[in-house]
Design a protein around this motif. Structure first.
Motif, PDB file in Angstrom:
ATOM      1  N   GLY A 110       0.752  -1.143  -0.141  1.00  0.00           N
ATOM      2  CA  GLY A 110      -0.043   0.059  -0.002  1.00  0.00           C
ATOM      3  C   GLY A 110       0.914   1.315   0.115  1.00  0.00           C
ATOM      4  N   LYS A 111      -0.010   2.280  -0.077  1.00  0.00           N
ATOM      5  CA  LYS A 111       0.780   3.724   0.111  1.00  0.00           C
ATOM      6  C   LYS A 111       1.494   3.856   1.468  1.00  0.00           C
ATOM      7  CE  LYS A 111       0.228   8.235  -1.867  1.00  0.00           C
ATOM      8  NZ  LYS A 111      -0.811   8.946  -2.403  1.00  0.00           N
ATOM      9  N   ARG A 112       2.614   4.556   1.420  1.00  0.00           N
ATOM     10  CA  ARG A 112       3.154   4.801   2.831  1.00  0.00           C
ATOM     11  C   ARG A 112       2.436   6.160   3.409  1.00  0.00           C
ATOM     12  NH1 ARG A 112       9.156   5.839   2.022  1.00  0.00           N
ATOM     13  NH2 ARG A 112       8.657   6.623   4.017  1.00  0.00           N
ATOM     14  N   SER A 113       2.271   5.972   4.806  1.00  0.00           N
ATOM     15  CA  SER A 113       1.816   7.191   5.386  1.00  0.00           C
ATOM     16  C   SER A 113       2.429   7.267   6.681  1.00  0.00           C
ATOM     17  CB  SER A 113       0.177   7.193   5.451  1.00  0.00           C
ATOM     18  OG  SER A 113      -0.125   6.123   6.349  1.00  0.00           O
ATOM     19  N   ASP A 114       2.544   8.270   7.349  1.00  0.00           N
ATOM     20  CA  ASP A 114       2.981   8.311   8.691  1.00  0.00           C
ATOM     21  C   ASP A 114       2.338   7.516   9.777  1.00  0.00           C
ATOM     22  OD1 ASP A 114       4.942  10.090   8.101  1.00  0.00           O
ATOM     23  OD2 ASP A 114       3.752  12.033   8.862  1.00  0.00           O
ATOM     24  N   THR A 115       0.941   7.414   9.413  1.00  0.00           N
ATOM     25  CA  THR A 115       0.000   6.656  10.463  1.00  0.00           C
ATOM     26  C   THR A 115       0.463   5.172  10.186  1.00  0.00           C
ATOM     27  OG1 THR A 115      -1.845   8.214  10.263  1.00  0.00           O
ATOM     28  CG2 THR A 115      -2.212   5.884  10.790  1.00  0.00           C
ATOM     29  N   LYS A 116       0.487   4.571   9.000  1.00  0.00           N
ATOM     30  CA  LYS A 116       0.636   3.257   8.635  1.00  0.00           C
ATOM     31  C   LYS A 116       2.187   2.913   8.994  1.00  0.00           C
ATOM     32  CE  LYS A 116       0.319  -0.716   6.169  1.00  0.00           C
ATOM     33  NZ  LYS A 116      -0.609  -1.652   6.568  1.00  0.00           N
ATOM     34  N   GLU A 117       3.228   3.658   9.008  1.00  0.00           N
ATOM     35  CA  GLU A 117       4.590   3.598   9.547  1.00  0.00           C
ATOM     36  C   GLU A 117       4.590   3.145  10.974  1.00  0.00           C
ATOM     37  OE1 GLU A 117       6.971   6.292   7.263  1.00  0.00           O
ATOM     38  OE2 GLU A 117       6.315   5.216   5.377  1.00  0.00           O
ATOM     39  N   THR A 118       3.956   4.520  11.644  1.00  0.00           N
ATOM     40  CA  THR A 118       3.828   4.091  12.956  1.00  0.00           C
ATOM     41  C   THR A 118       3.396   2.844  13.422  1.00  0.00           C
ATOM     42  OG1 THR A 118       3.924   6.702  13.017  1.00  0.00           O
ATOM     43  CG2 THR A 118       2.936   5.400  15.159  1.00  0.00           C
ATOM     44  N   SER A 119       2.362   2.480  12.993  1.00  0.00           N
ATOM     45  CA  SER A 119       1.740   1.309  13.251  1.00  0.00           C
ATOM     46  C   SER A 119       2.419  -0.036  13.326  1.00  0.00           C
ATOM     47  CB  SER A 119       0.301   0.953  12.581  1.00  0.00           C
ATOM     48  OG  SER A 119      -0.383  -0.269  12.671  1.00  0.00           O
ATOM     49  N   MET A 120       3.137   0.140  12.051  1.00  0.00           N
ATOM     50  CA  MET A 120       4.111  -1.122  11.720  1.00  0.00           C
ATOM     51  C   MET A 120       5.263  -1.055  12.444  1.00  0.00           C
ATOM     52  SD  MET A 120       2.350  -2.532   9.535  1.00  0.00           S
ATOM     53  CE  MET A 120       3.330  -3.870   9.037  1.00  0.00           C
ATOM     54  N   LYS A 121       5.956  -0.039  12.864  1.00  0.00           N
ATOM     55  CA  LYS A 121       6.912   0.133  13.815  1.00  0.00           C
ATOM     56  C   LYS A 121       6.669  -0.426  15.008  1.00  0.00           C
ATOM     57  CE  LYS A 121       9.206   4.132  11.454  1.00  0.00           C
ATOM     58  NZ  LYS A 121       9.297   5.733  11.546  1.00  0.00           N
ATOM     59  N   LYS A 122       5.608  -0.157  15.653  1.00  0.00           N
ATOM     60  CA  LYS A 122       5.040  -0.697  16.915  1.00  0.00           C
ATOM     61  C   LYS A 122       4.772  -2.116  16.829  1.00  0.00           C
ATOM     62  CE  LYS A 122       1.337  -0.454  20.339  1.00  0.00           C
ATOM     63  NZ  LYS A 122       1.970  -1.674  20.780  1.00  0.00           N
ATOM     64  N   GLU A 123       4.305  -2.608  15.735  1.00  0.00           N
ATOM     65  CA  GLU A 123       4.060  -4.233  15.680  1.00  0.00           C
ATOM     66  C   GLU A 123       5.470  -4.714  15.692  1.00  0.00           C
ATOM     67  OE1 GLU A 123       1.405  -5.439  12.795  1.00  0.00           O
ATOM     68  OE2 GLU A 123       0.106  -3.896  12.774  1.00  0.00           O
ATOM     69  N   LEU A 124       6.422  -4.199  14.833  1.00  0.00           N
ATOM     70  CA  LEU A 124       7.616  -4.802  14.623  1.00  0.00           C
ATOM     71  C   LEU A 124       8.469  -4.691  15.926  1.00  0.00           C
ATOM     72  CD1 LEU A 124       9.927  -6.036  12.957  1.00  0.00           C
ATOM     73  CD2 LEU A 124      10.687  -3.799  12.511  1.00  0.00           C
ATOM     74  N   ASN A 125       8.322  -3.533  16.726  1.00  0.00           N
ATOM     75  CA  ASN A 125       8.891  -3.499  18.155  1.00  0.00           C
ATOM     76  C   ASN A 125       8.230  -4.487  18.819  1.00  0.00           C
ATOM     77  OD1 ASN A 125      10.891  -1.934  19.560  1.00  0.00           O
ATOM     78  ND2 ASN A 125       9.222  -1.277  20.889  1.00  0.00           N
ATOM     79  N   ASP A 126       7.190  -4.842  18.869  1.00  0.00           N
ATOM     80  CA  ASP A 126       6.494  -5.844  19.908  1.00  0.00           C
ATOM     81  C   ASP A 126       6.930  -7.093  19.443  1.00  0.00           C
ATOM     82  OD1 ASP A 126       5.043  -3.527  20.938  1.00  0.00           O
ATOM     83  OD2 ASP A 126       3.001  -4.200  19.937  1.00  0.00           O
ATOM     84  N   TRP A 127       7.180  -7.394  18.301  1.00  0.00           N
ATOM     85  CA  TRP A 127       7.625  -8.761  17.819  1.00  0.00           C
ATOM     86  C   TRP A 127       9.088  -8.945  18.286  1.00  0.00           C
ATOM     87  CZ3 TRP A 127      11.163 -10.785  13.982  1.00  0.00           C
ATOM     88  CH2 TRP A 127      11.020 -11.955  13.470  1.00  0.00           C
ATOM     89  N   ILE A 128       9.884  -7.885  18.203  1.00  0.00           N
ATOM     90  CA  ILE A 128      11.470  -7.940  18.538  1.00  0.00           C
ATOM     91  C   ILE A 128      11.366  -8.256  20.250  1.00  0.00           C
ATOM     92  CG2 ILE A 128      13.265  -6.540  19.078  1.00  0.00           C
ATOM     93  CD1 ILE A 128      12.558  -4.905  16.405  1.00  0.00           C
ATOM     94  N   GLU A 129      10.508  -7.668  20.963  1.00  0.00           N
ATOM     95  CA  GLU A 129      10.408  -8.015  22.167  1.00  0.00           C
ATOM     96  C   GLU A 129       9.942  -9.360  22.460  1.00  0.00           C
ATOM     97  OE1 GLU A 129       8.241  -4.706  23.962  1.00  0.00           O
ATOM     98  OE2 GLU A 129       9.889  -3.188  23.601  1.00  0.00           O
ATOM     99  N   LYS A 130       9.118  -9.794  21.893  1.00  0.00           N
ATOM    100  CA  LYS A 130       8.575 -11.319  21.989  1.00  0.00           C
ATOM    101  C   LYS A 130       9.632 -12.160  21.668  1.00  0.00           C
ATOM    102  CE  LYS A 130       3.748 -10.078  21.122  1.00  0.00           C
ATOM    103  NZ  LYS A 130       2.565 -10.156  20.100  1.00  0.00           N
ATOM    104  N   LYS A 131      10.339 -11.982  20.880  1.00  0.00           N
ATOM    105  CA  LYS A 131      11.525 -12.823  20.369  1.00  0.00           C
ATOM    106  C   LYS A 131      12.732 -12.559  21.420  1.00  0.00           C
ATOM    107  CE  LYS A 131      11.456 -14.940  16.886  1.00  0.00           C
ATOM    108  NZ  LYS A 131      11.113 -16.036  16.690  1.00  0.00           N
TER     109      LYS A 131
END
Length: 183
Positions: A125-146
């Protein structure tokens, strides 16, 4: 072609891109091992939103360098937001690694992208601040779970050209990771 590179034709035609080994994968998340590769980075304190970044980098690969060498486009285009500004970089084609053409523009530098382990999440999809912020949070959560620790700022890796329809665009968020240091 050097084994550290592969051609990915499914999203962008045939553009050279750094290769990596997938260590772990779950849904759109991957833990990857990259080897060293080179980038040309745009870093201009007078252009904090990198409005001139792509154009300056494109001019560099279009022969505006000390050797007047025209180079192929590569993917991804990498963007990083630091505490003070944003940076943008193109991956240098592998055939130039022995002698990367020196930039003419003072806002460009050749840098080694050091090998390491990176967590990545893919989104379309198209990049946006909202989408990128959401994806960064999801990635950060995944990193912590690992049980890992983020060791860099987040980077945005864009694989698709500006004329690619949004549902077919490929983007990723990357972060260098390492094990958590215990006291």
């Amino acid at each position: 072609m050097h084994p550290l590179f592969r051609e990915r034709s499914e999203m962008m035609g045939k553009y050279e891109t750094p290769d990596y080994e997938v260590i772990d994968k779950k849904d759109d998340f991957e833990l990857r091992r990259y080897e060293d590769f080179y980038i040309v980075e745009y870093n201009n304190q007078s252009d904090p939103d990198i409005d001139q970044g792509f154009k300056t980098l494109f001019n560099y690969i279009s022969s505006e360098n000390k050797e007047n060498e025209k180079m192929s486009m590569t993917v991804p285009v990498i963007q990083e937001k630091t505490e003070t500004n944003k940076k943008m970089a193109f991956v240098v084609p592998e055939k130039y690694w022995g002698e990367v053409p020196e930039p003419n523009d003072p806002n460009l530098t050749v840098e080694r992208f050091n090998k390491g382990i990176f967590a990545a999440v893919q989104f379309s999809g198209k990049r946006s601040d909202t989408k990128e912020t959401s994806m960064k949070k999801e990635l950060n959560d995944w990193i912590e779970k690992k049980g890992l620790e983020k060791k860099s700022d987040f980077m945005i890796a864009s694989y698709s050209g500006p004329f690619t329809l949004p549902p077919f665009r490929k983007n990723e968020i990357w972060a260098r990771v390492g094990t958590i240091e215990k006291d």
